[in-house]
Design an enzyme around this catalytic site. Sequence first.
Site, short mmCIF file in Angstrom:
data_model
loop_
_atom_site.label_atom_id
_atom_site.label_comp_id
_atom_site.label_asym_id
_atom_site.label_seq_id
_atom_site.Cartn_x
_atom_site.Cartn_y
_atom_site.Cartn_z
N HIS A 84 0.11 -1.85 -8.77
CA HIS A 84 -0.60 -3.13 -8.96
C HIS A 84 -0.90 -3.81 -7.63
CE1 HIS A 84 3.52 -5.07 -9.04
NE2 HIS A 84 2.86 -6.05 -8.44
N ASP A 220 4.79 2.46 -11.46
CA ASP A 220 4.05 1.45 -10.68
C ASP A 220 4.13 1.75 -9.19
OD1 ASP A 220 2.70 -0.77 -9.84
OD2 ASP A 220 3.89 -2.21 -10.99
N SER A 647 6.79 -7.47 -4.75
CA SER A 647 6.20 -6.28 -5.37
C SER A 647 5.97 -5.21 -4.31
CB SER A 647 4.88 -6.64 -6.05
OG SER A 647 5.09 -7.45 -7.17
#
Length: 712
Positions: A84, A220, A647
């Site tokens: 992402h 991810d 992230s």
Amino acid sequence: MKKIFFLVLLSALSMSTYADEGMWFLMHLKKLNEADMQKKGLKLTAEDIYSINNSSLKDAIVQFNGGCTAEIVSGQGLVFTNHHCGYGAIAELSSTKHDYLTDGFWAKSLQEELKPKSLYIRFFVRMDDVSERILNLVNDKMLEEDRERTINREIAKIEQENSENGKYVVSVKSFYNGNEYYYFVYQDYTDVRLVGTPPSSIGKFGGDTDNWEWPRHTGDFSIFRVYGDKDGNPASYSEENVPLVPKHFLPISIKGFKEGDFSMILGYPGRTNRWMPAAGIDQNVNYAYPAWVEASKVGMDAMKKHMDKDQSVNINYASQYSGVSNYWKNRQGMIDALKKHETSAAKRKQEEDFSQWASKKENRSKYGNVLTTINDYYAATNEKAKHDNYLMGMLRSSTFAALPQSLGNGLKKYAESSEAERVNLRPRLENFIQTNLEKVYLPLEIDVLIDELNLYTSKAGNIAPYIANLAKNNNGDFSGTIQDAFNKSIFSKMENLNNFLDTPSLETINEDPLYKISTALLDKYRESDPKQVKLDGQYQAAFRKYIAGFLSMNPNTKYYPDANSTLRLTYGKIRALPEDGKNDAKINNYTTLEGTIAKYQPGDEEFDLPKRLIELHATKDYGRYADKAGYMPVNFLSDEDITGGNSGSPVLNGNGELIGLAFDGNIEAMAGDVIFDPILQRTISVDIRYVLFIIDKYAGAQNIIDELNIVE
């Protein structure tokens, strides 16, 4: 029941059942954290993690494109981050002919790697404390605007002194709301290329449904490479550039781990507000966040109906939609968590303790009125917060809420310039026009702006006067108004804008209907009357004193400042959530590929899976990446203290070896940006063994595997 654990905001918790709170500066690890971390399983020293003169872990941790974290994992500048985080770059490189978002991409050589137009990686060089230097220049008698002006002048000097004539990017940041200041030295590399990404059915498996939830089964991750010139210096993209040889890169462990093992995360957490007072929490829960949620959902719905009909539109808007969607669910989760845990009540108890301390004779003159000023400020700005969040939701969802004003001002400057000046300005304007309009889909943009303006005028309160007049004339239905505006505006087509560059006219911009709407919205967003300026100044001074007083009131407690996109370390352990019967694993700290397959729904946008992945599971062809118990691990839980910006952060074991990539938090601790939950706070990460399994067994990208230092 959990409320008792929230009464101490920043305490150093020691019981083994509690998570370790804190986002710590690397330069303070020796003094504050080294002994505790080594006691819990760290095999390194503080110097191994942060050294100015020698290579250390910090040299492998990079900020990715300003909003995420990534890590260097090979001696040829290979970078791991989240899927992402790379989503925007992958979407930019995708088309209906080469749909890398949907199908994935794997470069089998350096020559096959793809360069997005704009992507950068930032290396952290060093930091230092300049609090005394800056604070010696100001005092409590100064007006806030004078204080800010004085500080900004000194900040400019510090940044200039440490930039080495532009070699480095230097940033001086405030901490504890202006009670401390540190400078940070960085080096930016802009030649960053896509090396590999799994298909979205792996990289985004679970979609919005699973976002912020546990158990997760998401691969991810994405892979990039940073390039420099032949001497290793930053350089603009060139075929002559070579992969960067880093000062340090992370070894990768596939040995596995178990419940209770030490782990740590280094990264760039974006923003926390753990000093936020009770009145601020109440404002967010009752005014700001509900407006954000509603405006985001309206924008998402308008986008999605067009994205579902056309794959090219879906590709072009995937990144924007994903960003809006992520914060939509985040803000709703924050509302629910803050209410459930009665966070503002816990803060008020803390403020009562502060009031008792502040009312003592020796503290009264400096701190006695602090909380009254803070509470008065929030009471005066509740409605403004609601308005601003409805407006912000529109600006995030609608390209044409902001673009005509920002581009229009550039076009006005162009129109006012001489012919010679236009020669220099035109290429930049043409590039801006191309970049911002080449993938715009007007039917979607029209619907988004109509729906957002209808919501804004009906719910936001004290709205922009020009928009209020339009709403009065169209009875609150902007359908016809916006359709007509797009029909007449030069901003709706690149051809019109390029024609304007040939025959520029101020009147054309000033009378453009989309420019008028956009200008009205942004002028309202930036509006600041003298009364508001005064309120803001009083609040800032009071809030700074509140934090300073709180620090003085508790002199023996270890503190860390709120996150603000500066490099931090947080540590804890591999740690399960309480069993809930939903997980497919024996211990609720990990998930498996078996659980992924159990969620499989053929053809479903969120839960479809590639045929090859299903086949690999059916034959148990996991290679050397299976856990010693035989299963293929996918995601896992640990209890580090993270937030947005983390992230892509590396999850490391006690040897400083990479074991996973952090990509999410859990919904149960959604209030974590405001107050830390030592019982439920978790980090959700993709197991590095799953990452390598996808690269090797699924994609067959042996060239990538061969670069890595894998510890078995």
